[in-house]
Enzyme design. Structure first.
Site, PDB file in Angstrom:
ATOM      1  N   LYS A 170       0.827  -1.211   0.000  1.00  0.00           N
ATOM      2  CA  LYS A 170       0.000   0.000   0.000  1.00  0.00           C
ATOM      3  C   LYS A 170       0.866   1.268   0.000  1.00  0.00           C
ATOM      4  CE  LYS A 170      -1.884  -1.079   3.963  1.00  0.00           C
ATOM      5  NZ  LYS A 170      -1.112  -2.295   4.288  1.00  0.00           N
ATOM      6  N   ARG A 211      -9.383   0.776   9.302  1.00  0.00           N
ATOM      7  CA  ARG A 211      -8.923  -0.581   9.592  1.00  0.00           C
ATOM      8  C   ARG A 211      -9.934  -1.356  10.419  1.00  0.00           C
ATOM      9  NH1 ARG A 211      -3.151   0.497   9.087  1.00  0.00           N
ATOM     10  NH2 ARG A 211      -1.971  -1.328   9.619  1.00  0.00           N
ATOM     11  N   ARG A 241      12.120  -5.439   4.384  1.00  0.00           N
ATOM     12  CA  ARG A 241      11.847  -4.000   4.167  1.00  0.00           C
ATOM     13  C   ARG A 241      12.865  -3.119   4.886  1.00  0.00           C
ATOM     14  NH1 ARG A 241       6.023  -1.693   5.341  1.00  0.00           N
ATOM     15  NH2 ARG A 241       6.362  -2.650   7.375  1.00  0.00           N
ATOM     16  N   ARG A 264      11.860  -1.185  10.451  1.00  0.00           N
ATOM     17  CA  ARG A 264      10.802  -0.725  11.364  1.00  0.00           C
ATOM     18  C   ARG A 264      10.732  -1.607  12.610  1.00  0.00           C
ATOM     19  NH1 ARG A 264       5.378   0.475   7.894  1.00  0.00           N
ATOM     20  NH2 ARG A 264       4.519  -0.794   9.582  1.00  0.00           N
ATOM     21  N   ARG A 273       0.296  -8.765  13.362  1.00  0.00           N
ATOM     22  CA  ARG A 273      -0.366  -7.805  12.453  1.00  0.00           C
ATOM     23  C   ARG A 273      -1.246  -8.547  11.457  1.00  0.00           C
ATOM     24  NH1 ARG A 273       4.946  -5.289  10.885  1.00  0.00           N
ATOM     25  NH2 ARG A 273       3.954  -4.218   9.145  1.00  0.00           N
TER      26      ARG A 273
HETATM   27  P1  AP5 Z   1       4.932  -1.500   1.799  1.00  0.00           P
HETATM   28  O1  AP5 Z   1       4.538  -0.665   0.622  1.00  0.00           O
HETATM   29  O2  AP5 Z   1       5.747  -0.835   2.874  1.00  0.00           O
HETATM   30  O3  AP5 Z   1       3.654  -2.273   2.393  1.00  0.00           O
HETATM   31  P2  AP5 Z   1       2.390  -1.729   3.183  1.00  0.00           P
HETATM   32  O4  AP5 Z   1       1.189  -2.389   2.589  1.00  0.00           O
HETATM   33  O5  AP5 Z   1       2.405  -0.245   3.260  1.00  0.00           O
HETATM   34  O6  AP5 Z   1       2.661  -2.408   4.602  1.00  0.00           O
HETATM   35  P3  AP5 Z   1       2.737  -1.812   6.078  1.00  0.00           P
HETATM   36  O7  AP5 Z   1       3.598  -2.768   6.887  1.00  0.00           O
HETATM   37  O8  AP5 Z   1       3.132  -0.374   6.064  1.00  0.00           O
HETATM   38  O9  AP5 Z   1       1.286  -1.991   6.514  1.00  0.00           O
HETATM   39  P4  AP5 Z   1       0.790  -1.960   7.933  1.00  0.00           P
HETATM   40  O10 AP5 Z   1      -0.660  -1.888   7.677  1.00  0.00           O
HETATM   41  O11 AP5 Z   1       1.232  -3.098   8.793  1.00  0.00           O
HETATM   42  O12 AP5 Z   1       1.531  -0.698   8.609  1.00  0.00           O
HETATM   43  P5  AP5 Z   1       1.059   0.781   8.882  1.00  0.00           P
HETATM   44  O13 AP5 Z   1       2.226   1.665   8.808  1.00  0.00           O
HETATM   45  O14 AP5 Z   1      -0.142   1.113   8.080  1.00  0.00           O
HETATM   46  O15 AP5 Z   1       5.767  -2.756   1.216  1.00  0.00           O
HETATM   47  C1  AP5 Z   1       6.321  -3.737   2.073  1.00  0.00           C
HETATM   48  C2  AP5 Z   1       7.668  -4.228   1.515  1.00  0.00           C
HETATM   49  O16 AP5 Z   1       7.444  -4.903   0.275  1.00  0.00           O
HETATM   50  C3  AP5 Z   1       8.669  -3.101   1.200  1.00  0.00           C
HETATM   51  O17 AP5 Z   1       9.964  -3.576   1.492  1.00  0.00           O
HETATM   52  C4  AP5 Z   1       8.524  -2.874  -0.300  1.00  0.00           C
HETATM   53  O18 AP5 Z   1       9.757  -2.441  -0.863  1.00  0.00           O
HETATM   54  C5  AP5 Z   1       8.145  -4.273  -0.797  1.00  0.00           C
HETATM   55  N1  AP5 Z   1       7.187  -4.236  -1.900  1.00  0.00           N
HETATM   56  C6  AP5 Z   1       6.087  -3.467  -1.974  1.00  0.00           C
HETATM   57  N2  AP5 Z   1       5.410  -3.713  -3.117  1.00  0.00           N
HETATM   58  C7  AP5 Z   1       6.113  -4.682  -3.760  1.00  0.00           C
HETATM   59  C8  AP5 Z   1       5.914  -5.376  -4.990  1.00  0.00           C
HETATM   60  N3  AP5 Z   1       4.859  -5.119  -5.770  1.00  0.00           N
HETATM   61  N4  AP5 Z   1       6.806  -6.302  -5.356  1.00  0.00           N
HETATM   62  C9  AP5 Z   1       7.857  -6.568  -4.554  1.00  0.00           C
HETATM   63  N5  AP5 Z   1       8.106  -5.956  -3.387  1.00  0.00           N
HETATM   64  C10 AP5 Z   1       7.239  -5.023  -2.986  1.00  0.00           C
HETATM   65  O19 AP5 Z   1       0.580   0.660  10.418  1.00  0.00           O
HETATM   66  C11 AP5 Z   1       1.525   0.402  11.434  1.00  0.00           C
HETATM   67  C12 AP5 Z   1       0.828   0.366  12.785  1.00  0.00           C
HETATM   68  O20 AP5 Z   1       0.220   1.648  13.079  1.00  0.00           O
HETATM   69  C13 AP5 Z   1      -0.328  -0.641  12.929  1.00  0.00           C
HETATM   70  O21 AP5 Z   1       0.120  -1.953  13.229  1.00  0.00           O
HETATM   71  C14 AP5 Z   1      -1.132   0.001  14.068  1.00  0.00           C
HETATM   72  O22 AP5 Z   1      -0.540  -0.241  15.313  1.00  0.00           O
HETATM   73  C15 AP5 Z   1      -1.011   1.485  13.756  1.00  0.00           C
HETATM   74  N6  AP5 Z   1      -2.090   1.961  12.856  1.00  0.00           N
HETATM   75  C16 AP5 Z   1      -1.954   2.470  11.597  1.00  0.00           C
HETATM   76  N7  AP5 Z   1      -3.148   2.791  11.071  1.00  0.00           N
HETATM   77  C17 AP5 Z   1      -4.086   2.475  12.016  1.00  0.00           C
HETATM   78  C18 AP5 Z   1      -5.499   2.541  12.043  1.00  0.00           C
HETATM   79  N8  AP5 Z   1      -6.212   3.002  10.995  1.00  0.00           N
HETATM   80  N9  AP5 Z   1      -6.139   2.132  13.172  1.00  0.00           N
HETATM   81  C19 AP5 Z   1      -5.451   1.677  14.238  1.00  0.00           C
HETATM   82  N10 AP5 Z   1      -4.094   1.562  14.273  1.00  0.00           N
HETATM   83  C20 AP5 Z   1      -3.413   1.957  13.169  1.00  0.00           C
HETATM   84 MG    MG Z   2       2.681   1.156   4.812  1.00  0.00          MG
END
Ligand code: AP5
Ligand code: MG
Length: 216
Positions: free
Chosen positions: A13, A88, A122, A155, A166
């Site tokens: 994403k 979420r 990552r 991270r 997660r």
């Molecule tokens: P990346 O693009 O970083 O993936 P992502 O989908 O953004 O994954 P996240 O880990 O950021 O999602 P998340 O939902 O766990 O974390 P968030 O920060 O939102 O890609 C991942 C890896 O793959 C990278 O190395 C990239 O290079 C590689 N890659 C990407 N696309 C690729 C492809 N097509 N081919 C090959 N490689 C690829 O949330 C973190 C924390 O914050 C949560 O756990 C929670 O505690 C809190 N939080 C955030 N939002 C909320 C909410 N709405 N409500 C409550 N708590 C929340």
């Molecule tokens: Mg992300």
């Protein structure tokens, strides 16, 4: 265009939201990035969410919704935005619907094996937040950001225990949003186990059909 990117952790994403934001000139609003910035600053919000994030649990809905409502009221979000990682939970989605009109929710489909591989490799830039992967998208110089020269780090929630939690939390609390948005006729699917270029072109095709009435 008011877009939601839905999908498991590591589905890609953030990577795709950054590309789309650059190409279409609309902001990427990532609740995860906002919380991480608060942790880095050591603010009151940061102190509240740090432990929750490290374990891979969700930040309480009330806190998250208030923050997003304020962010979406800012000037740069008035002509569209990409919500990356919000909503979420069903409660967050209901709250969002009370103050915003969403045009499309794009669901990133992939498998647990793919996300575990992606998250374990990552690396993120400490200065500008650019996302890399040690194998799939390596930086030109190890440990250094291509864009700003900043230091790359892993991270705190990219440990195997937190990744597994997660994924569990995603299945319990976030996956039901797929049917929620399908029921409203807003859901579109992409296969995000493909390369970033291929995923990006799938998203652009959806937007051409959905917003400009072109092609299929
Ligand atoms: P990346 O693009 O970083 O993936 P992502 O989908 O953004 O994954 P996240 O880990 O950021 O999602 P998340 O939902 O766990 O974390 P968030 O920060 O939102 O890609 C991942 C890896 O793959 C990278 O190395 C990239 O290079 C590689 N890659 C990407 N696309 C690729 C492809 N097509 N081919 C090959 N490689 C690829 O949330 C973190 C924390 O914050 C949560 O756990 C929670 O505690 C809190 N939080 C955030 N939002 C909320 C909410 N709405 N409500 C409550 N708590 C929340
Ligand atoms: Mg992300």
């Amino acid at each position: 265009m008011n877009l939601i990117f839905l999908g498991a952790p590591g589905a890609g994403k953030g990577t795709l939201a950054a590309r789309l934001s650059k190409e279409y000139g609309i902001p990427q609003i990532s609740t995860g990035d906002i919380f991480r910035a608060a942790v880095k600053q050591g603010s009151e919000l940061g102190r509240k969410v740090q432990g929750i994030m490290e374990k891979g649990e969700l930040v309480p809905d009330s806190l998250t919704v208030e923050l997003v409502e304020e962010r979406l009221a800012q000037a740069d979000a008035q002509n569209g935005y990409i919500l990356d990682g919000f909503p979420r939970t069903i409660a967050q989605a209901d709250a969002l619907a009370s103050f915003q009109k969403i045009d499309m929710a794009i669901n990133f489909n992939t498998s647990d094996e793919v996300v575990i591989r992606r998250l374990s490799g990552r690396r993120v830039c400490r200065s500008c937040g650019a996302i890399y992967h040690v194998e799939n998208m390596p930086p030109k110089f190890e440990g250094k950001c291509d864009k700003c020269g900043g230091e790359l780090y892993t991270r705190d929630d990219d440990t195997i225990e937190s990744i597994k939690n997660r994924l569990r939390v995603y299945k319990d609390q976030t996956e039901p949003l797929i049917e929620y948005y399908r029921g409203k006729g807003l859901l579109r699917d992409i296969d995000s186990s493909t390369s970033p270029e291929e995923s990006f072109s799938q998203i652009k095709s959806l937007l051409l059909v959905g917003f400009f009435g072109l092609g299929e």
